[in-house]
Design an enzyme around this catalytic site. Structure first.
Site, PDB file in Angstrom:
ATOM      1  N   GLY A   1       0.787  -1.225   0.000  1.00 35.38           N
ATOM      2  CA  GLY A   1       0.000   0.000   0.000  1.00 35.38           C
ATOM      3  C   GLY A   1       0.816   1.271   0.000  1.00 35.38           C
TER       4      GLY A   1
ATOM      5  N   SER B   1       5.583 -10.865  -4.751  1.00 34.04           N
ATOM      6  CA  SER B   1       4.671 -10.763  -5.894  1.00 34.04           C
ATOM      7  C   SER B   1       5.166  -9.696  -6.861  1.00 34.04           C
ATOM      8  CB  SER B   1       3.268 -10.402  -5.413  1.00 34.04           C
ATOM      9  OG  SER B   1       3.275  -9.122  -4.811  1.00 34.04           O
ATOM     10  N   ARG B   2       4.625  -9.743  -8.051  1.00 35.48           N
ATOM     11  CA  ARG B   2       4.772  -8.618  -8.966  1.00 35.48           C
ATOM     12  C   ARG B   2       3.738  -7.575  -8.569  1.00 35.48           C
ATOM     13  NH1 ARG B   2       8.214  -9.860 -12.957  1.00 35.48           N
ATOM     14  NH2 ARG B   2       8.435 -12.019 -13.648  1.00 35.48           N
TER      15      ARG B   2
ATOM     16  N   ILE C   1       0.540  -5.516  -8.322  1.00 37.20           N
ATOM     17  CA  ILE C   1      -0.879  -5.752  -8.591  1.00 37.20           C
ATOM     18  C   ILE C   1      -1.545  -4.407  -8.866  1.00 37.20           C
ATOM     19  CG2 ILE C   1      -3.046  -6.639  -7.663  1.00 37.20           C
ATOM     20  CD1 ILE C   1      -1.341  -8.555  -5.943  1.00 37.20           C
ATOM     21  N   THR C   2      -1.478  -3.515  -7.892  1.00 41.35           N
ATOM     22  CA  THR C   2      -1.997  -2.156  -8.099  1.00 41.35           C
ATOM     23  C   THR C   2      -0.895  -1.115  -7.948  1.00 41.35           C
ATOM     24  OG1 THR C   2      -2.606  -2.035  -5.755  1.00 41.35           O
ATOM     25  CG2 THR C   2      -4.299  -2.792  -7.291  1.00 41.35           C
ATOM     26  N   SER C   3       0.315  -1.535  -7.595  1.00 45.94           N
ATOM     27  CA  SER C   3       1.410  -0.596  -7.351  1.00 45.94           C
ATOM     28  C   SER C   3       2.233  -0.370  -8.614  1.00 45.94           C
ATOM     29  CB  SER C   3       2.314  -1.132  -6.230  1.00 45.94           C
ATOM     30  OG  SER C   3       2.991  -2.297  -6.666  1.00 45.94           O
TER      31      SER C   3
ATOM     32  N   ASP D   1     -10.405  -5.698  -0.825  1.00 48.58           N
ATOM     33  CA  ASP D   1      -9.390  -6.591  -0.262  1.00 48.58           C
ATOM     34  C   ASP D   1      -9.908  -7.066   1.095  1.00 48.58           C
ATOM     35  OD1 ASP D   1      -7.100  -7.998   0.228  1.00 48.58           O
ATOM     36  OD2 ASP D   1      -5.827  -6.259   0.595  1.00 48.58           O
TER      37      ASP D   1
ATOM     38  N   LYS E   1      -2.913   1.308   3.259  1.00 51.97           N
ATOM     39  CA  LYS E   1      -4.077   0.429   3.400  1.00 51.97           C
ATOM     40  C   LYS E   1      -4.688   0.556   4.785  1.00 51.97           C
ATOM     41  CE  LYS E   1      -2.908  -3.332   0.183  1.00 51.97           C
ATOM     42  NZ  LYS E   1      -2.590  -4.773   0.083  1.00 51.97           N
TER      43      LYS E   1
END
EC number: 2.4.2.57
Length: 503
Positions: free
Chosen positions: A168, A194-195, A197-199, A256, A288
């Site tokens: 976040g 992770s790769r 997602i929203t960032s 989420d 977040k």
């Protein structure tokens, strides 16, 4: 049952099964029917659609994902037949009504999700029900265990450490410092990330600037045996596959749910064999989690769930009210992390402080530093170059080569954004900065992103550069500049906010 000739469709619709409208009319099937497509003993469930022009009579259109799962090629003959309704649908409705699910019911939902028996609409209904009605800890525990069990489970000997941020906050590149610090102290820390997602950049996107991240389990074990650590993309592994499925429906819904947040993190750690975990919970405006109270509540839930899973977990509530460090975007973040490893006195204080604080907690959890002295040891390992040397070992072991921060290339096109007034930086919008960096091309364009020249509290004069946008595309840069003028993500205010007159 119908026998149809395969036609491969170059589209990304995993549940789609397309037949000619005339074939549909003359069959016992209806649009939106759930069907089983079978080829040489392999079966895939799909949703039936029809077309008068895209598919000829006697053909069946299948997207690439279904083609791969069945192992078919253009012209092969497949059969379709009615599929049974999923057993878990009543359980999804039960949760939609706000009722508690039994362990067996949760297992059935997760199993059918992973087996491809649920459509995206049905999965969306389940995810939305969790957002509205939540789950108690018994339900979350059952969901976490089943999410882990439906994928690959990795076994290790001894203590295995990891650190995970719920995200976040832009520029959160702490893992590139924490992993080598902890590994250089002799603790094993196989970091899966992770790769984006929203960032504008996930940890895997940043590390991929420097080395391979798509390692197999066997390669991960080799790298960890050689170096004590790794930084890899979890998506290349079959860890908790239900997590990726739910993420794909969460993204367009923009939600989420807390039960899935808890299960998502812990299922992958359970599957990866982690038994000592640190959870980073960034908190503040634009993160977040907005308040210390909310963060503390979430931390207690993570710890309770971890205890049930026999994972020793601690949580760190960190400041998330503005980006971490100054760089946002894969190459820019890799460059900044390398700079911190080369000479931490030249790197942004926020990045260094967060990294050594988190690493210090892990060092204390691992028994290599007494309670209260972990941060000091972490800083010492960073200052003496031990973390830098370990980082290079990991990069090389994963297939990359040694590199310095000044060798990292960033976007060839750039634009400075200036302050319109004299004053102080009072706020930096995490969401605004992320949107502009993505508009510039990040994370797909690894050289795109933003470099912040100022942070909250800095004094600026009219015309000073607030931040610089980078891109490898002139058009994307122009688009990002336009968006920057609309969003105005860095707020500058003078000391005089308003004058109130007598009249």
């Amino acid at each position: 049952m119908l026998f149809l000739k395969v036609r491969v469709l170059d589209i990304d619709l995993e549940n789609l099964v397309l037949i000619n409208s005339e074939d549909l009319k003359s069959s016992q099937y209806f649009p939106q029917d759930r069907v089983v497509v079978e080829f040489k003993g392999k079966e895939v469930i799909g949703i039936l659609h029809s077309s008068t022009t895209l598919i000829n009579r006697g053909e069946i259109g299948l997207p690439q994902k279904v083609v791969k799962e069945l192992g078919v090629k253009e012209g092969d003959i497949v059969t379709i037949k009615h599929a049974e309704k999923p057993k878990s649908l009543p359980y999804i409705r039960k949760k939609m009504d706000g009722n508690k699910l039994k362990k067996e019911e949760i297992f059935e939902i997760i199993d059918e999700m992973v087996d491809g028996k649920l459509t995206n609409i049905e999965i969306s209904a389940f995810v939305t029900s969790l957002y509205i009605n939540g789950m108690d800890m018994d339900e979350i525990e059952a969901m976490t265990i089943r999410m882990a069990e439906t994928g690959e489970m990795v076994n290790w000997e001894g203590h295995i450490f990891d650190v995970h941020s719920i995200g976040g906050v832009p520029g959160n590149k702490y893992a590139l410092l924490v992993v080598p610090i902890v590994a250089s102290a002799g603790l094993k820390i196989p970091k899966t990330s992770s790769r984006a997602i929203t960032s504008a950049a996930g940890t895997a996107d940043v590390v991929e600037v420097l080395t391979r991240v798509d390692l197999t389990i066997e390669e991960i074990k080799r790298v960890v045996k050689e170096t004590n650590g790794c930084m890899v993309w979890g998506g290349a592994l079959d860890l908790a596959p239900a997590d990726d499925i739910t993420i794909n429906v969460e993204r367009p819904l923009g939600i989420d749910p807390e039960p899935l947040l808890l299960s998502s993190v812990m299922a992958k750690k359970l599957a990866m064999g982690v038994n000592k975990l640190l959870i980073d919970i960034p908190t503040g405006y634009g993160a977040k989690v907005k308040s210390i109270k909310e963060a503390s509540s979430l931390a207690r839930k993570f710890i309770e769930l971890s205890d049930r899973l026999r994972i020793v977990t601690e949580c760190a509530i960190t400041y998330g009210g503005q980006p971490i460090g100054r760089a946002i975007g894969p190459a820019l973040e890799a460059k900044e992390a390398l700079l911190a490893l080369e000479d931490y006195t030249q790197a942004p204080t926020s990045l260094v402080e967060k990294s050594i604080s988190l690493a210090g907690i892990l060092l204390e959890m691992g028994g290599v530093a007494p309670t209260g002295e972990g941060k000091e040891l972490a800083e010492d390992l960073l200052a003496r170059g031990k973390a830098h040397d370990k980082f290079m070992e990991i990069i090389v072991a994963q297939g990359g080569k040694e590199v310095s921060s000044d060798e990292i290339e960033v976007g060839k096109y750039k634009a400075d954004i200036h302050s319109p007034i004299d004053g102080y930086v009072t706020r930096i919008s995490n969401a605004g900065i992320t949107k502009i960096a993505k508009e510039a091309g990040a994370p797909n364009d690894k050289k795109a992103g933003i470099y912040l020249n100022v942070k909250v509290g800095n004094k600026v004069e009219k015309g000073d550069v607030l931040y610089t946008i980078y891109s490898d595309s002139e058009e994307r840069l122009k688009s990002a500049i336009k968006l920057a003028r609309i969003l105005y993500p860095i707020k500058v205010e003078g000391m005089l906010l308003q004058k109130i007159s007598r009249f």
